[in-house]
Design an enzyme around this catalytic site. Structure first.
Site, PDB file in Angstrom:
ATOM      1  N   CYS A 110       0.869  -1.248  -0.285  1.00  0.00           N
ATOM      2  CA  CYS A 110      -0.079  -0.030  -0.025  1.00  0.00           C
ATOM      3  C   CYS A 110       0.781   1.323   0.052  1.00  0.00           C
ATOM      4  O   CYS A 110       0.340   2.391  -0.445  1.00  0.00           O
ATOM      5  CB  CYS A 110      -0.887   0.024   1.107  1.00  0.00           C
ATOM      6  SG  CYS A 110      -2.211  -1.170   1.144  1.00  0.00           S
ATOM      7  N   HIS A 243      -2.824   7.194   3.897  1.00  0.00           N
ATOM      8  CA  HIS A 243      -3.367   5.863   3.276  1.00  0.00           C
ATOM      9  C   HIS A 243      -4.644   5.608   4.064  1.00  0.00           C
ATOM     10  O   HIS A 243      -4.670   5.694   5.224  1.00  0.00           O
ATOM     11  CB  HIS A 243      -2.353   4.941   3.567  1.00  0.00           C
ATOM     12  CG  HIS A 243      -2.843   3.549   3.107  1.00  0.00           C
ATOM     13  ND1 HIS A 243      -3.572   3.195   1.915  1.00  0.00           N
ATOM     14  CD2 HIS A 243      -2.758   2.286   3.566  1.00  0.00           C
ATOM     15  CE1 HIS A 243      -4.009   2.102   1.651  1.00  0.00           C
ATOM     16  NE2 HIS A 243      -3.363   1.416   2.811  1.00  0.00           N
ATOM     17  N   ASN A 273     -10.301   0.425   1.396  1.00  0.00           N
ATOM     18  CA  ASN A 273      -8.845   0.454   1.213  1.00  0.00           C
ATOM     19  C   ASN A 273      -8.510  -0.034  -0.292  1.00  0.00           C
ATOM     20  O   ASN A 273      -8.477  -1.059  -0.465  1.00  0.00           O
ATOM     21  CB  ASN A 273      -8.184  -0.442   2.260  1.00  0.00           C
ATOM     22  CG  ASN A 273      -6.691  -0.660   2.119  1.00  0.00           C
ATOM     23  OD1 ASN A 273      -6.090  -0.103   1.344  1.00  0.00           O
ATOM     24  ND2 ASN A 273      -6.002  -1.205   3.341  1.00  0.00           N
TER      25      ASN A 273
HETATM   26  N1  ACO Z   1     -17.257  -8.417  11.211  1.00  0.00           N
HETATM   27  C1  ACO Z   1     -17.708  -8.583  12.600  1.00  0.00           C
HETATM   28  N2  ACO Z   1     -16.624  -9.180  13.376  1.00  0.00           N
HETATM   29  C2  ACO Z   1     -15.471  -9.275  13.024  1.00  0.00           C
HETATM   30  C3  ACO Z   1     -15.104  -8.946  11.368  1.00  0.00           C
HETATM   31  C4  ACO Z   1     -15.972  -8.352  10.792  1.00  0.00           C
HETATM   32  N3  ACO Z   1     -15.838  -7.915   9.667  1.00  0.00           N
HETATM   33  N4  ACO Z   1     -13.743  -8.906  11.494  1.00  0.00           N
HETATM   34  C5  ACO Z   1     -13.176  -9.465  12.515  1.00  0.00           C
HETATM   35  N5  ACO Z   1     -14.363  -9.577  13.363  1.00  0.00           N
HETATM   36  C6  ACO Z   1     -14.243 -10.023  14.916  1.00  0.00           C
HETATM   37  C7  ACO Z   1     -12.904 -10.770  15.323  1.00  0.00           C
HETATM   38  O1  ACO Z   1     -13.485 -12.503  14.894  1.00  0.00           O
HETATM   39  C8  ACO Z   1     -13.003 -10.698  16.789  1.00  0.00           C
HETATM   40  O2  ACO Z   1     -13.944 -11.672  17.415  1.00  0.00           O
HETATM   41  P1  ACO Z   1     -13.721 -12.284  18.771  1.00  0.00           P
HETATM   42  O3  ACO Z   1     -13.229 -10.973  19.750  1.00  0.00           O
HETATM   43  O4  ACO Z   1     -14.729 -13.081  19.029  1.00  0.00           O
HETATM   44  O5  ACO Z   1     -12.529 -13.185  18.531  1.00  0.00           O
HETATM   45  C9  ACO Z   1     -13.470  -9.244  16.788  1.00  0.00           C
HETATM   46  O6  ACO Z   1     -13.971  -8.755  15.628  1.00  0.00           O
HETATM   47  C10 ACO Z   1     -12.186  -8.269  16.778  1.00  0.00           C
HETATM   48  O7  ACO Z   1     -11.199  -8.691  16.085  1.00  0.00           O
HETATM   49  P2  ACO Z   1      -9.948  -7.904  15.697  1.00  0.00           P
HETATM   50  O8  ACO Z   1      -8.994  -8.409  14.812  1.00  0.00           O
HETATM   51  O9  ACO Z   1      -9.177  -7.415  17.018  1.00  0.00           O
HETATM   52  O10 ACO Z   1     -10.519  -6.541  15.194  1.00  0.00           O
HETATM   53  P3  ACO Z   1      -9.775  -5.263  15.154  1.00  0.00           P
HETATM   54  O11 ACO Z   1     -10.341  -4.289  15.981  1.00  0.00           O
HETATM   55  O12 ACO Z   1      -8.252  -5.264  15.115  1.00  0.00           O
HETATM   56  O13 ACO Z   1      -9.981  -4.797  13.762  1.00  0.00           O
HETATM   57  C11 ACO Z   1      -9.069  -4.765  11.549  1.00  0.00           C
HETATM   58  C12 ACO Z   1      -9.770  -5.640  12.571  1.00  0.00           C
HETATM   59  C13 ACO Z   1     -10.186  -4.007  10.832  1.00  0.00           C
HETATM   60  C14 ACO Z   1      -8.287  -5.755  10.317  1.00  0.00           C
HETATM   61  C15 ACO Z   1      -7.925  -3.811  12.174  1.00  0.00           C
HETATM   62  O14 ACO Z   1      -7.368  -4.736  12.745  1.00  0.00           O
HETATM   63  C16 ACO Z   1      -7.098  -3.245  11.182  1.00  0.00           C
HETATM   64  O15 ACO Z   1      -7.595  -2.372  10.387  1.00  0.00           O
HETATM   65  N6  ACO Z   1      -5.689  -3.351  10.879  1.00  0.00           N
HETATM   66  C17 ACO Z   1      -4.920  -2.736   9.992  1.00  0.00           C
HETATM   67  C18 ACO Z   1      -5.218  -2.961   8.509  1.00  0.00           C
HETATM   68  C19 ACO Z   1      -4.194  -2.474   7.601  1.00  0.00           C
HETATM   69  O16 ACO Z   1      -3.838  -1.331   7.834  1.00  0.00           O
HETATM   70  N7  ACO Z   1      -3.717  -3.024   6.370  1.00  0.00           N
HETATM   71  C20 ACO Z   1      -2.907  -2.142   5.861  1.00  0.00           C
HETATM   72  C21 ACO Z   1      -2.620  -2.559   4.551  1.00  0.00           C
HETATM   73  S1  ACO Z   1      -3.162  -3.646   3.525  1.00  0.00           S
HETATM   74  C22 ACO Z   1      -1.967  -3.849   2.248  1.00  0.00           C
HETATM   75  O17 ACO Z   1      -0.869  -3.557   2.368  1.00  0.00           O
HETATM   76  C23 ACO Z   1      -2.421  -4.817   1.204  1.00  0.00           C
END
Ligand code: ACO
Length: 318
Positions: A110, A243, A273
């Protein structure tokens, strides 16, 4: 001598997909996605290729800059989701817009668009006069659509700039912290009868929490360093283009630096994204909004697979 931006363009697929639509086949909800990521809807390719999006953005940027394809000295594309591993996306665009210059791709996840600005600055130092740069992705092709933690995030789109000689590229910071343990998009495994290793899942793998921690730290550190290198303070930055990976990451940086929210651009709510395209799409929105004034400083920051991160400061030359 570096470059100035002569024109910008962007191109998104026709189809809009809402969170409600995703909730029909994934165990997720509009509320979760909006709260945790900040996305309400995204654009998804149905018939468009990455080349179509890239060429669409390129044509818009060429038009704004009054440049003909045959005047270009170089085409660069930042992407992780080109239609083919070879030819490059840049070569496919060169063919589609009927240019005749050299063309090549850059992959820095990204962060690709900022790595590409740095690369372009190097070409201008060598005397190149007109360079087309494009960030373009069809990431929905790489997602596992049964995995709610990644399928709700990624989207498709392209943004482009035509660059000419100038002094706009003021400072930059590029970082790589190599490894594929927390974020990867595996490439084609192949079918060699001699290769003994089991194939990996061919889709995006992301440890969201680990990437989140990396992203928050990288974005804040890189922005601070690039602004300091430019001899500026954050108060002197007119526009921040981050980003668009997660609205919470952007909001964290806004709070940390006391950036006025209206000065920190955000379109993740409707575009999702789009990886290497995201800062370029926002830059095009900013240019076309007419809000930029001559001499405005713009700070860009991005992070992604690599892991990579980068930030830069650009001075808008009208
Ligand atoms: N809908 C509902 N629940 C969900 C979803 C969803 N879409 N996705 C995950 N959950 C659940 C999980 O299963 C977990 O449940 P549990 O507590 O029962 O185990 C809970 O939500 C919390 O999961 P986390 O992974 O801790 O959620 P988080 O708040 O971290 O959000 C996310 C996840 C959005 C992916 C976040 O971590 C994030 O944005 N990370 C950074 C991503 C990024 O910046 N990528 C960059 C580059 S990509 C590239 O270069 C190609």
């Amino acid at each position: 001598m570096s470059f100035k931006i002569l024109g910008t363009g962007s191109c998104l697929p026709q189809r809009t997909v809402t969170n409600e639509e995703l909730s029909e086949f994934l165990d997720t909800s509009d509320e979760w996605i909006q709260q945790r990521v900040g996305i309400r809807q995204r654009r998804v390719c149905t018939t468009e290729t990455t080349t179509d999006l890239a060429a669409g953005a390129a044509i818009a940027a060429l038009e704004m800059s009054g440049t003909k394809p045959e005047e270009l000295d170089m085409i660069l594309c930042a992407t992780v989701s080109a239609d083919n591993a070879a030819p490059s996306l840049a070569c496919s665009v060169q063919n589609k817009i009927e240019a005749s210059c050299p063309a090549m791709d850059i992959n820095a996840g990204c962060t690709g668009f900022i790595y590409m600005l740095e690369t372009a600055a190097g070409f201008f130092a060598m005397g190149y006069k007109k360079i087309l740069i494009i960030g373009a992705e069809r990431l929905t092709r790489c997602a596992d659509w049964t995995d709610r933690s990644t399928a709700v995030i990624f989207a498709d789109g392209a943004g482009a700039m035509v660059l000419g000689p100038g002094n706009s590229y003021i400072s930059s910071k590029l970082v790589a912290k190599g490894g594929d343990a927390v974020l990867r998009i595996p490439s084609f495994h192949g079918m060699s009868p001699f290769y003994e290793v089991e194939p990996r899942e061919p889709y995006i793998y992301m440890n969201g929490q680990e990437v989140f921690k990396f992203a928050v730290n990288a974005m804040c550190t890189d922005l601070a360093d690039a602004v300091e290198k430019a001899g500026l303070t954050m108060d002197e930055i007119a526009w921040v283009i981050p980003h668009q990976a997660n609205a919470r990451i952007i909001d964290f940086a806004v709070k940390k630096f006391g950036i006025k929210p209206e000065r920190c651009l955000k379109n993740i709510e409707i575009t999702g994204n789009t990886s290497a395209a995201s800062v370029a799409i926002l830059a095009d929105e900013l240019v076309r909004s007419g809000r930029l004034k001559d001499g405005d400083y713009i700070a860009m920051a991005a992070f992604g697979a690599g892991l990579t991160s980068a930030a830069c400061v650009i001075k808008w030359e009208a």
